[in-house]
Design a protein around this motif. Structure first.
Motif: not given
Length: 513
Positions: A410-416
């Motif tokens: 599960e992805v918790h934070e989106l990378e910029t």
């Protein structure tokens, strides 16, 4: 009894009329043949010594002379004068060496205890032998000139042998379409017997042709596995196999003459006729009028047999087509594996085993030994090859594992993503798209090279660097597509070089459609 008896008989589904004398069985005379005729002994139709010339020491020369006569005979109306045939034989003899002359002299002496000195006398001996064995027949016409002709059975046999020696492949394009056209023609209902007869012949040629194609692919597999030189394997694959199998047969079978295009309508029309007793009776009556069957009942049976054959042929065609697909894939794999085996020069375990097997193969076949003979004494006990019947946990083979399904986290934070990096990736992707060789780009390149001309040769395309050479390869590959405006002729084209010998390729002819 002294009185004659005429009887209509059916043998293996074939009807004929005989006249004999009681008590039967006895001597009888064939009065009239119906479809298929009467099955008789082969050598009651052809002479008993017909094939003797094709099994003699001079079989190749007799065959060449027969083909020369056959080719010339096709250009005549009634036959050829005897002197013309003598001239053909003399012309052939003048092109042969002294070994042929000696072998012919020995054969003449064995058969006639004579040694003719003149070439026309020796040619006359050959002509008499071909006449005595049944290949040729002489006849004196009303103008007192003797003519030589070919009997009907000789014409049929030579026609088949001529196709075999010229490697003529069956043209599948048209068989299915012709069957569809015959069954749906406006006259098919009124002259249904003729339409059904011709559709039967087309279907029979299609099935026999597909069986021959299947066998020919097997023959190419055997040829590839027997070759030891990479150059010969590539020649078989890209020249012989591509020309004789892929281009002439397999490609057309999958595109222009695809069975699926017409099969539903063909089967539907056959089912319609099969369930229409009025149409069957009308076709049967026409067959009786043509004297192909003795009565209406036998004609109906023949009509139903033809309908069944065509319908079963088309409904069961998928099995044969699938076998051809499997054999074609098997040929491609065999060609690749044989080439890989010969060119393998790596020093890993596979490469070392390959070298060992090559050495053992040379030991078996060197010095005129048969492949089934034992290895030399010093090598026979080194290896013990056997077939592994089953796999266990102790086997050296590592079995394939089942596909493991990936469980994403599960992805918790989106990378910029850095804007500069994004632009760099987009630019790189755009360059890849520009280098991609699409049909549209290749078509525009060829049409630009044509520049109003109707045709251009590969040597005129200006192949100077690798990108140009790759474009030429793609141009040849895309030429069969309907989305391009040109076509390519590859057959019998010479090879040329470009860029000072850096590239070598066939001088293809590219024509505007």
């Amino acid at each position: 009894m002294t009185g004659g008896l005429e009887v209509k008989c059916e043998v293996a589904g074939k009807w004929f009329l005989v006249r004999g004398y009681l008590p039967l069985p006895g001597e009888y005379t064939l009065i009239k043949e119906f479809p298929g005729g009467v099955t008789v002994n082969l050598f009651a139709v052809i002479p008993e010594r017909l094939f003797s010339v094709l099994s003699s020491r001079l079989k190749e020369d007799y065959a060449a002379i027969l083909f020369r006569i056959y080719d010339q005979y096709q250009l005549t109306t009634f036959g050829m004068e005897r002197d013309v045939v003598i001239d053909l034989i003399v012309d052939y003899m003048e092109q042969k060496d002294q070994f042929f002359e000696q072998a012919l002299a020995d054969e003449i002496w064995e058969e006639s205890l004579d040694t003719p000195a003149g070439s026309r006398d020796r040619a006359a001996f050959i002509l008499r032998k071909l006449e005595s064995t049944g290949w040729l027949a002489g006849e004196v016409y009303s103008n007192y000139v003797q003519y030589i002709s070919l009997p009907d059975y000789a014409i049929k046999i030579l026609d088949v042998l001529d196709k075999i020696r010229r490697h003529r492949q069956v043209e599948y394009q048209g068989f299915v379409y012709a069957t569809y056209t015959l069954l749906h023609a406006p006259e098919a209902d009124r002259q249904g017997n003729l339409a059904l007869e011709k559709a039967y012949e087309q279907t029979e040629q299609l099935i026999n042709g597909l069986k021959s194609l299947n066998h020919n692919i097997k023959r190419y597999i055997e040829r590839v596995l027997a070759e030891k030189e990479p150059r010969e394997i590539l020649k078989i694959h890209f020249q012989d196999y591509m020309t004789e199998i892929i281009d002439q047969s397999y490609h057309r079978l999958k595109t222009s003459d695809n069975v699926s295009r017409y099969r539903p309508k063909i089967v539907a029309r056959l089912n319609q006729w099969y369930g229409d007793p009025v149409w069957v009776d009308r076709a049967a009556n026409l067959e009786v009028q043509r004297e192909r069957y003795p009565d209406l009942s036998a004609a109906r049976q023949g009509i139903y047999r033809s309908l069944d054959y065509i319908r079963q042929a088309y409904t069961g065609l998928d099995d044969l087509l699938e076998e051809i697909d499997r054999r074609n894939a098997r040929y491609a794999n065999a060609s690749f594996q044989q080439l890989k085996y010969i060119l393998n020069s790596s020093r890993d375990t596979e490469g070392q085993l390959t070298e060992i097997l090559k050495f053992l193969a040379e030991q078996r076949t060197s010095g005129g030994k048969r492949p089934d003979e034992q290895l030399p004494a010093g090598l026979s006990g080194l290896f013990g090859f056997f077939t592994q019947e089953f796999l266990s946990t102790d086997s050296l083979y590592t079995g394939r594992e089942a596909v493991r399904h990936h469980q994403p986290q599960e992805v918790h934070e989106l990378e910029t993503v850095d804007p500069a990096r994004r632009q760099e990736r987009l630019r790189h992707f755009q360059q890849r798209l520009e280098r991609r060789m699409t049909r549209e780009k290749i078509n525009a390149w060829i049409m630009g090279k044509l520049a109003g001309r109707e045709e251009i040769y590969a040597r005129e395309l200006g192949i100077a660097e690798m990108d140009d050479f790759i474009k030429l390869v793609y141009a040849s590959a895309y030429s069969r597509s309907r989305r391009v405006s040109y076509r390519v002729e590859r057959k019998d084209r010479p090879r040329v070089t470009a860029a000072g010998g850096s590239f070598e390729f066939k001088d293809l002819r590219l024509k505007r459609k």
